[in-house]
Design a protein around this motif. Structure first.
Motif, PDB file in Angstrom:
ATOM      1  N   ALA A 102       0.821  -1.202   0.000  1.00 34.72           N
ATOM      2  CA  ALA A 102       0.000   0.000   0.000  1.00 34.72           C
ATOM      3  C   ALA A 102       0.859   1.259   0.000  1.00 34.72           C
ATOM      4  O   ALA A 102       0.536   2.255  -0.642  1.00 34.72           O
ATOM      5  CB  ALA A 102      -0.922   0.002   1.212  1.00 34.72           C
ATOM      6  N   ALA A 103       1.970   1.198   0.728  1.00 32.69           N
ATOM      7  CA  ALA A 103       2.790   2.391   0.889  1.00 32.69           C
ATOM      8  C   ALA A 103       3.861   2.514  -0.191  1.00 32.69           C
ATOM      9  O   ALA A 103       4.636   3.466  -0.181  1.00 32.69           O
ATOM     10  CB  ALA A 103       3.435   2.378   2.262  1.00 32.69           C
ATOM     11  N   ALA A 104       3.921   1.552  -1.126  1.00 32.37           N
ATOM     12  CA  ALA A 104       4.960   1.571  -2.157  1.00 32.37           C
ATOM     13  C   ALA A 104       4.929   2.912  -2.896  1.00 32.37           C
ATOM     14  O   ALA A 104       3.875   3.359  -3.331  1.00 32.37           O
ATOM     15  CB  ALA A 104       4.758   0.431  -3.133  1.00 32.37           C
ATOM     16  N   ALA A 105       6.113   3.531  -2.992  1.00 35.97           N
ATOM     17  CA  ALA A 105       6.171   4.892  -3.529  1.00 35.97           C
ATOM     18  C   ALA A 105       6.128   4.915  -5.043  1.00 35.97           C
ATOM     19  O   ALA A 105       5.552   5.822  -5.634  1.00 35.97           O
ATOM     20  CB  ALA A 105       7.429   5.586  -3.020  1.00 35.97           C
ATOM     21  N   ASP A 106       6.708   3.886  -5.683  1.00 28.46           N
ATOM     22  CA  ASP A 106       6.731   3.918  -7.154  1.00 28.46           C
ATOM     23  C   ASP A 106       6.212   2.598  -7.719  1.00 28.46           C
ATOM     24  O   ASP A 106       6.016   1.627  -6.982  1.00 28.46           O
ATOM     25  CB  ASP A 106       8.153   4.181  -7.658  1.00 28.46           C
ATOM     26  N   ASP A 107       5.998   2.588  -9.024  1.00 32.45           N
ATOM     27  CA  ASP A 107       5.394   1.427  -9.679  1.00 32.45           C
ATOM     28  C   ASP A 107       6.237   0.165  -9.542  1.00 32.45           C
ATOM     29  O   ASP A 107       5.702  -0.925  -9.373  1.00 32.45           O
ATOM     30  CB  ASP A 107       5.153   1.741 -11.162  1.00 32.45           C
ATOM     31  N   ALA A 108       7.585   0.321  -9.604  1.00 30.67           N
ATOM     32  CA  ALA A 108       8.458  -0.856  -9.545  1.00 30.67           C
ATOM     33  C   ALA A 108       8.336  -1.538  -8.192  1.00 30.67           C
ATOM     34  O   ALA A 108       8.157  -2.766  -8.101  1.00 30.67           O
ATOM     35  CB  ALA A 108       9.903  -0.447  -9.812  1.00 30.67           C
TER      36      ALA A 108
END
Lengths: 602, 356
Positions: A528-534
């Protein structure tokens, strides 16, 4: 899924003549005073958004010519337009067509975009979502619509914690309104789930503060409030409603006329209330209805028989996939608590048969993943891994999986281990949900074929909901999050989240199967907290791996979010893959097409 | 399951039969009633109607019980897609699950017949037991049993059926979920008409002289019921049973069509249920809904016809060719009278008795 082409060629002069000709015919017929809601009209020329067979009708005459007939949303008597009531009538039901109430942002299921609505723009800045509202937006009673109404809508969830808005505060810390057109939503700093907040903004109507601040004084529990004259911001108002129909009348002082590029060509929307799908579909095929949201088996037969009926995709699966009806397994039951048994079940289910017969071919091939292989979720899915670590229909492999796990076949043909017999399990889903009823009938047959005892049971929808939410079931066909800005994350959370896991007998709103795992909450939080698409892709794929190891549920088919099908009997320029100015939706960005439909008879 | 029951009509007709029976009983107290009757009518005088009925019912029974043994496709075997058109391999195409319609039809007919038989047996057994007991014993027991029967009769059977079958679907007792459970429920709700009709018959039989003789010779009540009452009702019970079977098949079909039938079992009603659910009518898939409808019609028509032809067989008043027979009898009587004139008076009395 077929690819979606950009705008088709502009209408040629010949197309124009064809339309003019059709118009002339309909005028002549109107002059004769004859009803002309014919099911099979002439060729539509090169007009866009007509029947899949290239045909369109001759248009209706009289006042019916200025009315949009829509169906498939309201099945009981329309008795209350309070959106907080559990029996709210269409279009006051949550997250349906935005004819009465509107949302700040509108989700497009084809592109995955969030389009402007009541808010003309939005900006995500870390854990801050800033919405800028439209200038001149107003309610149907003439009062201005401001960011304060938006903030108050969410405030209603705090004033009355029993309503559905209350749950939205899990992911929101606070809402600020620096000025009349700006609202800043502060995302919860521990959950950091911006995608879910955006999804909620795109699905939650904005309500007028000046009305609801009065209502809540007399109805502290908003669901008890009764109204037949709701005040909304949308292009239509409720003018009549009873047990036979809901009638909406165009609001000619609608604020959005310039934003959407004009008013709808029809002055009324009528939603007849049918007794059943059959009734509704018969009316639709007879050309009495313009657009419908019902399951029609073998829809291609309608246009093969010359009806000017159309779908968004012109070839199989005809509808854009939007959700995954799930076979949810109660992981607390003896036998079903063994991942090996669940995996064997996954191998045993003939999903191709389900797609072909129960879903009438309206589903792509099912992949062993909680992410959909098409649309906005496809970019996160590792198809190769889903294939190598997942399952496909293979009865021999299913039995082998059971044998490897130490199960032996008893004299009754059913596997058992240590006194735990595999079944008899009840597979439940609400009665009358025909495609799901048929799907479970196929699943029960598949299970019996490999030595798992199962029977189907189709209770009333309300009963079934209670049983599923309370965990009082063996296996169920149920829905989980459909495509939205928050999926696929939302779907992982719906199927596996341990955050609000409930004991058996107490209502849960996700993880109905009571799947328990120590890692899942941490992994969900990371995703949920992932900052970027990768990093988001990595986190989602890790969740998918965990899902495939444990199989807490099995995808049965892909289903359209809404069954969008139209009949070009009175209107044309319906959105479809060639004329894709709007998605095949009623909710969200689906309101775009009501402003663009053209009348055949004009 | 309409309110009008053919049994009540039957009740009136058979009462007449008993008058005929009674005379034959008077003629020879020691003779078995059925044998006496057969002698009087000169063997089984079955009408063409009986053979048509037997052919219809026989056809459905053959199809249901022999058909699946010889047909190449199984009922649960997926052989095609959703509503495939009829073809050379699948003469009636496929249903919504892609199963061969003919194989589903045969298995469905078998389950429907099985259901009809079980429900018919249960309903007839209960109805006859209560009816005979009430009719023969009489008094407060009759009042009580008929009171219960009338109460059960007053409750709309379809409502009870729907309620019980909903709870049956949710039961954890395995065999009740299948066709057996539904058959039992139908049987337990459809006995009252039989009970009422049988009571009327039994109370008429109870007043006959041979019962008195049986009582005088020291027979016990169960023995009298079994040996001296039931045989007189046998023809009636057979007809009531046939009607119960037909009624049960239709009751199962209507329940299953509503989706309240047994789970994961094929029957004619279940077939219709799926045909409606998958809108066979709307999409023109006639092969999905016409065959079960036709078989249902055939089997219930056949059973009703069988019942009415049996009635004819058992009830001399309904027999065909009555005029012809009466004419023949009149001629015989005239011939006998002519003969009488040439014979002494003592012999004439004897001849008259024979011709009576």
């Amino acid at each position: 899924m077929t690819s979606i082409n950009p705008f088709g060629a502009p209408a040629s002069r010949r197309g124009f003549l064809a339309i003019a000709g059709a118009a002339a015919i309909s005028v002549t017929l109107a002059a004769c005073g004859k009803s002309t809601n014919s099911g099979s009209g002439g060729s539509g020329g090169s007009a866009l958004g007509i029947g899949n067979n290239g045909k369109k009708g001759n248009g209706r005459s009289g006042t019916a010519a200025d009315t949009l007939f829509i169906g498939g949303f309201q099945w009981g008597p329309a008795a209350n337009f309070n959106p907080f009531s559990p029996s709210a009538a269409w279009p006051a039901q949550g997250n349906v067509a935005q004819y009465l109430y509107e949302t700040p942002l509108r989700f497009n299921i084809v592109t995955g975009e969030l389009l402007p609505g009541l808010a003309k723009s939005y900006k995500v800045d870390g854990l801050k979502v800033t919405l800028t509202f439209q200038d001149g937006a107003k309610w149907s009673d003439g009062q201005p619509l401001t960011s304060a109404d938006f903030a108050y809508t969410y405030q209603l969830g705090k004033l009355d914690p029993t309503n559905s808005i209350a749950g939205l505060w899990t992911d929101i810390d606070s809402i600020e309104t620096p000025d009349a057109t700006t609202a800043v939503v502060n995302v919860n700093t521990t959950r950091k789930n911006t995608a879910v907040v955006l999804q909620n903004i795109a699905q939650t109507y904005v309500y007028p503060q000046h009305i609801w601040s009065e209502v809540i004084k007399s109805n502290p529990q908003l669901s008890t409030y009764q109204t037949m004259k709701p005040v909304g911001s949308g292009p239509f108002s409720v003018s009549a409603a009873d047990q036979t129909q809901v009638v909406l009348t165009r609001n000619d002082s609608y604020w959005g006329k310039t934003f959407y590029g004009g008013s709808p060509v029809f002055s009324k929307v009528i939603h007849p209330i049918f007794k059943s799908n059959d009734d509704a579909n018969l009316q639709f095929q007879n050309g009495q209805m313009d657009v419908m949201q019902t399951f029609i088996p073998q829809i291609w037969k309608t246009w093969e028989n010359g009806k000017p009926i159309g779908t968004y995709l012109k070839a199989s699966p005809y509808y854009v996939p939007g959700s995954i009806p799930m076979f949810i397994i109660n992981t607390t039951k003896p036998g079903l608590n063994d991942p090996a048994v669940r995996k064997a079940m996954a191998y045993a289910i003939d999903t191709a048969s389900i797609a072909e017969t129960a879903m009438s071919g309206y589903s792509d091939k099912v992949v062993a993943s909680l992410m959909m292989p098409s649309g906005s979720e496809a970019k996160y899915l590792d198809k190769a891994k889903a294939q190598s670590d997942g399952w496909t229909y293979d009865a021999a492999k299913a039995e082998q999986t059971l044998k490897d796990a130490g199960y032996t076949k008893g004299s009754d043909g059913i596997y058992a281990k240590g006194g735990v017999r595999l079944g008899q399990w009840k597979l439940i889903t609400p009665t009358g949900w025909t495609d799901w009823n048929a799907a479970l009938t196929i699943v029960a047959k598949n299970f019996k074929a490999i030595g798992i005892d199962a029977v189907t049971y189709f209770p009333q929808a309300a009963d079934c909901t209670t049983q599923v939410q309370n965990g009082q079931f063996d296996c169920a066909c149920w829905y989980v999050a459909g495509a939205s800005p928050a999926t696929p994350w939302q779907r992982f959370s719906d199927v596996m989240s341990n955050v609000s896991i409930q004991p058996i007998g107490k209502a849960a709103f996700n993880n109905y199967g009571r799947f328990k795992n120590d890692q899942i909450d941490g992994m969900l939080q990371t995703a949920a907290a992932a900052a970027d698409d990768a990093s988001k892709t990595t986190a989602l794929q890790a969740l998918d791996d965990l899902y495939r190891q444990n199989v807490p549920s099995i995808p049965l088919m892909y289903r359209p979010d809404e069954f969008y099908q139209y009949a070009a009997v009175n209107f044309y320029n319906w959105p479809d893959e060639k004329n894709n100015y709007a998605p095949p939706m009623f909710r969200g960005a689906g309101n775009t097409w009501i402003y663009k439909l053209k009348k055949i008879g004009s | 399951m309409s309110g009008i029951n053919p049994l009540s009509e039957l009740e009136a007709e058979t009462r007449n039969t008993n008058v005929a029976d009674a005379t034959s009983v008077l003629a020879g107290l020691t003779t078995h009633p059925r044998r006496a009757k057969r002698r009087r009518s000169g063997g089984f005088n079955v009408s063409g109607r009986f053979w048509v009925a037997a052919a219809l019912v026989g056809f459905v029974i053959l199809m249901a019980f022999i058909g699946p043994l010889v047909y190449p496709f199984g009922a649960g075997e997926k052989v095609g897609g959703l509503y495939d058109n009829p073809s050379a391999t699948h003469l009636l195409g496929t249903d919504n699950f892609g199963h061969d319609v003919i194989s589903v039809l045969m298995t469905g007919a078998r389950n429907s017949l099985y259901n009809g038989l079980v429900a018919g047996l249960v309903a007839t057994a209960i109805g006859v037991a209560i009816g005979v007991l009430a009719g023969y014993v009489g008094g407060w027991l009759e009042e009580l049993l008929m009171g219960i029967t009338n109460v059960v009769l007053a409750v709309p059977a379809i409502v009870v059926l729907i309620l019980i079958s909903i709870s049956l679907q949710n039961t954890s007792v395995g065999f009740l979920k299948g066709i057996m459970g539904l058959a039992l429920v139908i049987g337990f709700t459809s006995w009252p008409w039989t009970a009422r009709a049988v009571r009327a018959q039994a109370s008429s039989v109870a007043t006959r002289e041979h019962i008195d003789i049986a009582k005088l010779s020291g027979a016990r009540t169960p023995g009298i019921l079994w040996r001296d009452v039931l045989p007189y009702l046998a023809s009636y019970i057979v007809m009531a049973f046939v009607l119960q079977v037909a009624g049960a098949i239709l009751a199962e079909a209507s329940l299953s069509m509503l989706g309240l039938g047994p789970s994961d079992v094929v029957s004619l009603g279940v077939q219709l249920h799926w045909a409606i659910a998958f809108q066979a009518v709307g999409s023109g898939a006639w092969w999905a809904f016409l065959p079960p409808t036709i078989i249902l019609t055939l089997v219930s028509f056949g059973l009703l016809l069988l019942q009415s032809s049996l009635d004819e067989l058992f009830n001399p008043r309904l027999r065909r060719g009555k005029r012809k027979a009466m004419k023949a009898a009149a001629e015989r009587r005239a011939a006998a009278a002519a003969q009488l004139q040439t014979q002494p008076a003592g012999l004439a009395a004897g001849a008259e008795e024979v011709l009576a």
